[in-house]
Motif scaffolding. Structure first.
Motif: not given
Lengths: 533, 312
Positions: A481-495
């Motif tokens: 879940r931590r890895v998933q949230y890393q991706e979520i936060q990365k995608i969101y920051a880039d957007a």
């Protein structure tokens, strides 16, 4: 920077000392005096002390004094610990949760807590027709009584947030018998009557409530939890909330010794109170983030084209904001830059570095790439009279002027703003957010996950993020879940659909002789360990 | 009995006034952008939750139906329950109203106690230094915002000197008076300034009237002339002013109550407007309208007593 040091120190203090053994109560005053009346100044009165049907922080943040939950949050806001339940275990691949309720617990009227009360309370809380919070435990398929002290939650799917949900205000345990004996034709009428004289198993019980003036609570003589010295909690005999809406009056009253403590000290007054020899200024790490959110649809509600639909434009606006300067101006250095859309106190927060550090050249280059080197006009709505928001916007206004972007500030009252926000009739909006549950799922479902509210009503909808989020809502392996949230936060920051401004602590000031108060990052106030020395 | 008939007529005028106010406030409250449910639930609730609560509260009915329901219930004295606080509206009003009435009463008494003697002193010393000094001080009182005066009084007399409590309302009658003194004074100052200026001008006008010259010529004592002839006649305009000003005091109470943490109708009103709590807004506005109407009525009474020509 002394202030943020203090903040850290208080946080660690609360963590290490307060929670290791006693939970939500400092041990620093294990020999603290007992008795007395603790008087606390609040900026606004509570509205509706029903765990399930309330909708405001003025209720949520104090309701734990009256109602207990099966589990309690830890002070750092990241985990859970024993509450009314002393043990819990998952089985059936995470789809069954069995909790053992501690024996001998009594409600404040002296009646015994029954296991059926637990089932009834959870069933009430998850009723999709009741209140605004039932979503947080929507994974529960059935609540079953498995013995005199055993309750079983059957889940539709494995739910990594369920433990946090059982430590959240809306799953507070009520007495079925007392509720049903309350006068009222319908359950709603009963709830209204019950909420005026609420009875729970919490450390305090409500004895008097004069609206907009004062709320008096007395220690619950039947409270189950013991202090480190083996004597019952809470320390104080009485807890009095005085309602003083004006910040200045509240501070004056505290300085005059008419209050022991006061919430919501304006950031501009923190340094002054830190210097006051009679007071102790506490800065509690919070989940509060302040940001500007953007509409990303290509066309605005009034039919005009929206430059913010271009990701490069949004990134340019982000790079053009000097967050450190905003933090210095509005929070007087008490805030810190955001590293993710969620606060650094949120579980699974992942923020390697502050988002979009100030870079005017990059901002200009991005705008040029997007074809907006000549700049454009953008409008941002804010709640009239909110000085912090106005400071932020006027500061940002000047910063954006440097890249040719003209910011128009639209002030309006909150209901008007909410209406435009929900109707997605805006270009930008200022806002602050605090989590209600100690899990990143809630903030993510509002900020980032498209299908819920179109990502802060921005119209942004990212397929990959949505997928990862849905998967994370059922992922019970913390590492995955931590890895998933890393991706979520990365995608969101880039957007770059928001301009993250800062995180700020909760500000509470106390007379020096009071110790042991805890405010967790969600905002909940814990008076159970507070004592007057 | 023409004067009794006149009074009855005044009383009867109140009924359609209330009806109009009732309808106006109902419509105005709903013309405000944003609605109670989204104000209540904030920006987190789902549309589904919003719709459910809107239906539960009956806010999805047509405005006409809601207005009818409101008026027919109001006539029976039922103002429903607060949308945000979930308690009967009348109870909220009943708790807050005595507080504000006390505040306004104290402010009125203080204003008159300050303004009446000073107006006389100023008028009798017209354009000499006592007059100029009094007018200058009141000019400041009149031009300072209420919240600022409140802040200063609070900081100096409660914060520094500790003579008064820092806001709040207290428990007993004595405590109430003690707590309400500073907010009452705050509220009274601009009012006192208006009364002082008005009364000073009236006294000056009366002093030059022929009947005063006549009274003096009759050889009446100065005090008798001042009290019986000058004061009584000069007060007529002032009484009207005081009556009219009660409404303004109720308005000023909003700010004063916030600064001094006084749990009165002013704060209740502001909270309710921000929450779009229609039943409370409606009930409070009606109650305030009744009060202002009553104040006008009392003004008429007093005027009638002071000036026998009124009502003839």
């Amino acid at each position: 920077m002394t202030a943020s040091l203090t903040s850290t120190r208080r946080g660690l203090f609360g963590l290490a000392a307060g929670f290791a053994a006693l939970s939500l109560a400092d041990t620093a005053h294990a020999a603290a005096k007992r008795g007395g009346k603790l008087i606390y100044g609040r900026y606004a009165d509570s509205l509706f002390l029903d765990p399930v049907l309330n909708d405001a922080n003025v209720d949520i943040w104090v309701i734990n004094s009256v109602y207990d939950t099966l589990l309690l949050p830890t002070a750092d806001g990241l985990g859970v610990q024993e509450g009314l339940a002393s043990k819990w275990a998952f089985s059936d691949g995470g789809k069954t949760l069995t909790l053992t309720v501690r024996p001998g617990v009594k409600f404040s009227d002296g009646s015994a807590l029954k296991i059926t009360d637990v089932k009834w309370s959870l069933d009430r809380a998850r009723d999709p027709k009741a209140g605004a919070w039932n979503d947080m435990i929507a994974s529960i398929d059935a609540v079953e009584v498995a013995g005199p002290d055993s309750i079983v939650l059957k889940l539709k799917t494995p739910d990594p947030t369920i433990l946090a949900a059982l430590a959240t205000f809306n799953t507070g345990i009520m007495s079925q018998a007392l509720f049903e004996a309350t006068p009222g034709a319908t359950p709603d009428d009963k709830a209204k009557a019950f909420a005026e004289k609420p009875v729970g198993t919490g450390p305090f019980m409500l004895v008097e409530w004069k609206r907009n003036q004062v709320m008096r609570l007395a220690r619950n003589p039947h409270y189950w939890r013991m202090a480190e010295d083996g004597k019952p909690l809470p320390y104080v005999d009485e807890l009095e909330f005085q309602i003083i809406p004006d910040d200045n009056t509240r501070i004056l009253k505290l300085k005059a010794g008419e209050l022991h403590g006061s919430e919501f000290i304006p950031l501009a007054r923190v340094k002054e109170l830190q210097a006051d020899a009679n007071l102790r200024m506490e800065l509690w790490p919070s989940t509060k983030v302040t940001y500007l959110s953007m509409m990303v649809k290509p066309t605005l509600a009034d039919g005009k084209p929206n430059p913010l639909s271009n990701q490069k434009v949004r990134q340019a606006l982000n790079y053009a904001v000097n967050k450190d300067a905003v933090i210095a101006i509005t929070t007087l250095g008490l805030g810190k830059p955001m590293r993710s859309f969620m606060s650094s106190t949120t579980p699974l927060f992942d923020g390697p570095a502050p988002l979009y550090p100030y870079d005017l050249a990059k901002a200009k280059a991005l705008l040029a790439e997007a074809g907006f080197s000549g700049g454009f006009e953008v409008s941002c709505m804010t709640v009239a009279g909110n000085q912090d928001n106005l400071n932020n916007l006027t500061t940002v206004q000047q910063m954006w002027a440097a890249i040719g972007v003209k910011l128009k500030i639209e002030q309006m009252d909150n209901p008007s703003l909410t209406k435009k926000y929900r109707a997605e009739d805006f270009q930008m909006r200022t806002a602050a957010w605090t989590n209600d549950i100690s899990d990143p799922g809630q903030i993510t479902s509002y900020f980032a996950y498209g299908p819920n509210i179109h990502a802060l009503h921005s119209g942004w909808d990212d397929k990959r993020l949505n997928e990862v989020f849905l998967a994370s809502q059922q992922e019970t392996d913390p590492a995955k879940r931590r890895v998933q949230y890393q991706e979520i936060q990365k995608i969101y920051a880039d957007a770059a659909t928001i301009v993250p401004l800062y995180e700020t602590p909760y500000t509470v000031a106390w007379r020096k002789n009071v110790s042991g108060f805890v405010q967790i990052p969600l905002g909940n106030n814990y008076f159970v360990g507070a004592a007057i020395g | 009995m023409p004067r009794l008939g006149w009074l009855l007529g005044r009383l009867l005028q109140i009924v359609p006034t209330f009806l109009l106010i009732g309808i106006a406030v109902f419509v105005l409250a709903r013309l405000l952008p944003g609605d109670a449910v989204s104000a209540m639930l904030g920006d987190r609730a789902s549309d589904e939750t919003i719709n459910r609560l809107t239906a539960q509260l009956g806010l999805n009915r047509s405005l006409g139906a809601q207005l009818l329901a409101f008026l027919s219930a109001a006539v029976q004295g039922d103002f429903g329950a607060s949308l945000s606080r979930h308690v009967p509206v009348l109870r909220l009003v009943a708790e807050a109203l005595p507080v504000t009435l006390s505040l306004v009463a104290i402010a009125t008494v203080l204003a008159l106690a300050i303004a009446l003697p000073l107006a006389f002193i100023a008028a009798l010393n017209a354009n000499r230094w006592p007059d100029i000094a009094i007018r200058a001080v009141f000019q400041v009182g009149l031009s300072s915002p209420v919240f600022y005066i409140g802040l200063i009084l609070l900081t100096v007399f409660a914060g520094w000197l500790g003579w008064f409590p820092v806001g709040g309302y207290g428990e007993t009658f004595g405590e109430h008076l003690y707590h309400l003194f500073l907010p009452g004074l705050t509220l009274s100052l601009s009012f006192a300034a208006v009364v002082m200026r008005n009364l000073r001008a009236a006294v000056l006008a009366v002093l030059t009237a022929e009947y005063v010259d006549f009274a003096r010529a009759k050889g009446l004592a100065r005090s008798v002339v001042l009290l019986r002839h000058v004061l009584r006649n000069a007060l007529i305009a002032t009484v009207t002013l005081v009556g009219l000003h009660v409404g303004a005091l109720l308005g000023g109470a909003v700010i004063t109550e916030t600064v001094f943490a006084v749990p009165g109708v002013g704060r209740l009103m502001i909270d309710s407007i921000f929450a779009r709590d229609y039943p409370v807004i409606q009930a409070l506005t009606l109650v305030l309208a009744v009060l202002v109407s009553l104040a006008f009525l009392v003004t008429d009474f007093v005027q009638m007593w002071l000036d026998p020509r009124v009502g003839r």
